[in-house]
Write an enzyme that holds these catalytic residues in place. Structure first.
Site, PDB file in Angstrom:
ATOM      1  N   ARG A 172       0.806  -1.230   0.000  1.00 38.48           N
ATOM      2  CA  ARG A 172       0.000   0.000   0.000  1.00 38.48           C
ATOM      3  C   ARG A 172       0.827   1.261   0.000  1.00 38.48           C
ATOM      4  O   ARG A 172       0.595   2.172  -0.795  1.00 38.48           O
ATOM      5  CB  ARG A 172      -0.875   0.094   1.262  1.00 38.48           C
ATOM      6  CG  ARG A 172      -2.229  -0.486   1.127  1.00 38.48           C
ATOM      7  CD  ARG A 172      -2.624  -1.089   2.436  1.00 38.48           C
ATOM      8  NE  ARG A 172      -1.675  -2.136   2.759  1.00 38.48           N
ATOM      9  CZ  ARG A 172      -1.772  -3.375   2.290  1.00 38.48           C
ATOM     10  NH1 ARG A 172      -2.762  -3.727   1.542  1.00 38.48           N
ATOM     11  NH2 ARG A 172      -0.870  -4.279   2.587  1.00 38.48           N
ATOM     12  N   THR A 173       1.774   1.346   0.926  1.00 34.82           N
ATOM     13  CA  THR A 173       2.459   2.627   1.089  1.00 34.82           C
ATOM     14  C   THR A 173       3.253   2.960  -0.166  1.00 34.82           C
ATOM     15  O   THR A 173       3.155   4.071  -0.701  1.00 34.82           O
ATOM     16  CB  THR A 173       3.358   2.593   2.341  1.00 34.82           C
ATOM     17  OG1 THR A 173       2.547   2.184   3.437  1.00 34.82           O
ATOM     18  CG2 THR A 173       3.938   3.952   2.633  1.00 34.82           C
ATOM     19  N   LYS A 220      26.390  -2.871  -1.142  1.00 39.96           N
ATOM     20  CA  LYS A 220      27.860  -2.805  -1.194  1.00 39.96           C
ATOM     21  C   LYS A 220      28.425  -2.127   0.042  1.00 39.96           C
ATOM     22  O   LYS A 220      29.617  -1.897   0.146  1.00 39.96           O
ATOM     23  CB  LYS A 220      28.299  -2.002  -2.428  1.00 39.96           C
ATOM     24  CG  LYS A 220      27.872  -2.590  -3.753  1.00 39.96           C
ATOM     25  CD  LYS A 220      28.410  -1.720  -4.886  1.00 39.96           C
ATOM     26  CE  LYS A 220      27.854  -2.158  -6.220  1.00 39.96           C
ATOM     27  NZ  LYS A 220      28.101  -1.141  -7.263  1.00 39.96           N
ATOM     28  N   ARG A 279      11.200   4.152   3.514  1.00 44.48           N
ATOM     29  CA  ARG A 279      10.772   3.179   4.524  1.00 44.48           C
ATOM     30  C   ARG A 279      11.966   2.327   4.899  1.00 44.48           C
ATOM     31  O   ARG A 279      12.675   1.826   4.023  1.00 44.48           O
ATOM     32  CB  ARG A 279       9.670   2.283   3.987  1.00 44.48           C
ATOM     33  CG  ARG A 279       9.508   1.042   4.836  1.00 44.48           C
ATOM     34  CD  ARG A 279       8.299   0.256   4.532  1.00 44.48           C
ATOM     35  NE  ARG A 279       7.092   0.979   4.869  1.00 44.48           N
ATOM     36  CZ  ARG A 279       5.880   0.426   4.916  1.00 44.48           C
ATOM     37  NH1 ARG A 279       5.740  -0.859   4.636  1.00 44.48           N
ATOM     38  NH2 ARG A 279       4.829   1.134   5.221  1.00 44.48           N
ATOM     39  N   HIS A 306       4.910   6.169  11.578  1.00 48.50           N
ATOM     40  CA  HIS A 306       4.427   6.026  10.206  1.00 48.50           C
ATOM     41  C   HIS A 306       3.412   7.163   9.950  1.00 48.50           C
ATOM     42  O   HIS A 306       2.218   6.924   9.813  1.00 48.50           O
ATOM     43  CB  HIS A 306       3.766   4.654  10.057  1.00 48.50           C
ATOM     44  CG  HIS A 306       3.472   4.221   8.656  1.00 48.50           C
ATOM     45  ND1 HIS A 306       3.597   5.053   7.556  1.00 48.50           N
ATOM     46  CD2 HIS A 306       3.027   3.026   8.167  1.00 48.50           C
ATOM     47  CE1 HIS A 306       3.250   4.370   6.464  1.00 48.50           C
ATOM     48  NE2 HIS A 306       2.903   3.146   6.814  1.00 48.50           N
TER      49      HIS A 306
HETATM   50  C1  NCD Z   1       1.539  -0.940   8.134  1.00 47.76           C
HETATM   51  C2  NCD Z   1       3.037  -0.753   8.284  1.00 47.76           C
HETATM   52  O1  NCD Z   1       3.799  -1.003   7.355  1.00 47.76           O
HETATM   53  O2  NCD Z   1       3.427  -0.327   9.368  1.00 47.76           O
HETATM   54  N1  NCD Z   1       1.147  -1.102   6.812  1.00 47.76           N
HETATM   55  C3  NCD Z   1       0.938   0.007   6.030  1.00 47.76           C
HETATM   56  O3  NCD Z   1       1.802   0.818   5.852  1.00 47.76           O
HETATM   57  N2  NCD Z   1      -0.287   0.195   5.533  1.00 47.76           N
HETATM   58  C4  NCD Z   1       0.982  -1.947   9.048  1.00 47.76           C
HETATM   59  C5  NCD Z   1       1.530  -3.337   9.055  1.00 47.76           C
HETATM   60  O4  NCD Z   1       2.467  -3.677   8.340  1.00 47.76           O
HETATM   61  O5  NCD Z   1       0.990  -4.141   9.814  1.00 47.76           O
END
Ligand code: NCD
Length: 353
Positions: free
Chosen positions: A51-52, A80, A101, A129
């Protein structure tokens, strides 16, 4: 706002402006299709994401911009042995905004020290997040008319769930929100989050049972047990499958309660809940794209800094959190901040011992 590392970087006024823009985009997307024309986003995903990453990519595309990056660090020079600083210095020369991320807590904050372009934290380990919070607040505001005065149940892995930490931090900007924190004791929120709620007079109660509190909730935010964050596999085995929301349990909930989940789900919501009108999680993922469009429309159009400020060079980590970015990137400065009166690491928020 220059970077979005923690939801606290946004003032209430900035959030209201962002939400107003997300609403305009939802109502008339065609008006925004050239807002990022010629702009480029670099998306560095050091950890799995669906999703993200996709919603950031589609958000940029729908604004007329383009995206490059990686979803697997093994395909880049990181494998590397390149430092985070060097990767950031380099990619920020190619892009207008940097979305990251990582599994390391505080990594986006670290990147922001060296970046002449805005950095967006798309998840840093079990820490924060904030753009998921923009999705969550957009969903609640759109479907419930506002956030003030709501009773919100957060259920599952509240220790490692970064979406939960960011959502709690956001509530300092709203009035009279009540939190029902539903988790086993070993997966309760970290102490810095508890200290934050006390400091900002946010009402909360910590319980272990879902069914007893469900009738009181306006929003039930389910979360996945974050398997990848467990050091002890037995601890995961003890806790997996501990909360499962079923259609039967929903019978006791308010008729307009929202069921939310950042997704992916494993087994914490049974599939028969998906068709209940209260299930909002797939819509929530779509609202997340619009919220990210609103964010990128602003950040990707900010002027690049001529040069970044000089940063003190560290020698050894002062933070003892094994997942803190300062454990691996030793040149980072020993930055300290106060949380609830205590000295904490300014990257990962852990209390300094
Ligand atoms: C979440 C995350 O990555 O923290 N997912 C997301 O970004 N929608 C929640 C999860 O991984 O459980």
């Amino acid at each position: 706002m220059r970077h979005l590392i923690d939801f606290g970087d946004l003032s209430r006024e900035e959030w209201d402006t962002l939400y107003a823009r997300a609403s305009q985009i939802m109502d008339d997307p065609a008006q925004f299709m050239d807002v990022c024309r010629g702009r480029v986003s670099c998306n560095l995903f050091y950890e799995p994401s669906t999703r993200t990453n996709f919603s950031f990519q589609t958000a940029m595309m729908r604004l007329g911009g383009t995206v490059f990056g990686f979803a697997d660090p093994n395909s880049s020079s990181v494998s590397k042995g390149e430092t985070l600083k060097d990767t950031v210095k380099m990619v920020s020369g190619y892009a207008d905004v940097l979305v990251m991320r990582t599994p390391w807590e505080g990594a986006a904050k670290a990147a922001s020290l060296y970046s002449p372009i805005p950095v967006v934290n798309a998840g840093d380990g079990g820490h924060m997040h904030p753009t998921q919070t923009t999705a969550d607040l957009t969903t609640i505001t759109r479907l419930r008319g506002g956030v003030d005065g709501l009773s919100i149940g957060l259920c599952g892995d509240l220790k490692n769930g970064r979406t939960v930490h960011s959502l709690i931090k956001a509530m300092e900007k709203f009035r009279d929100v009540k939190f029902f924190l539903i988790s086993p004791r070993e997966l309760a929120v970290p102490e810095y989050i508890r200290a934050f709620m006390r400091e900002h007079n946010i009402w909360f109660t910590e319980v272990s049972g879902l069914e007893a509190v469900i009738p009181q909730l306006d929003v039930l935010y389910m979360t996945r047990i974050q398997r990848e964050r467990f050091v002890d596999p037995l601890e995961y085995e003890r806790n997996k499958g501990i909360y499962i929301l079923t259609r039967r349990k929903l019978d006791r909930a308010k008729p307009d309660m929202l069921v939310m989940h950042p997704l992916p789900r494993v087994d914490e919501i049974t599939v028969d809940v998906d068709d209940d009108p209260r299930a909002a999680y797939f819509q929530q993922a779509r609202y997340g794209m619009f919220a990210r469009m609103a964010l990128l429309a602003d950040l990707a159009n900010q002027p690049r800094l001529e040069r970044t400020d000089a940063v003190e060079i560290g020698t050894k980590p002062v933070c003892t959190n094994p997942r803190c970015i300062t454990q691996t990137e030793h040149y980072l400065p020993p930055l300290v901040k106060k949380n609830g009166g205590k000295d904490c690491c300014a990257f990962c928020d852990a209390e300094l011992k």
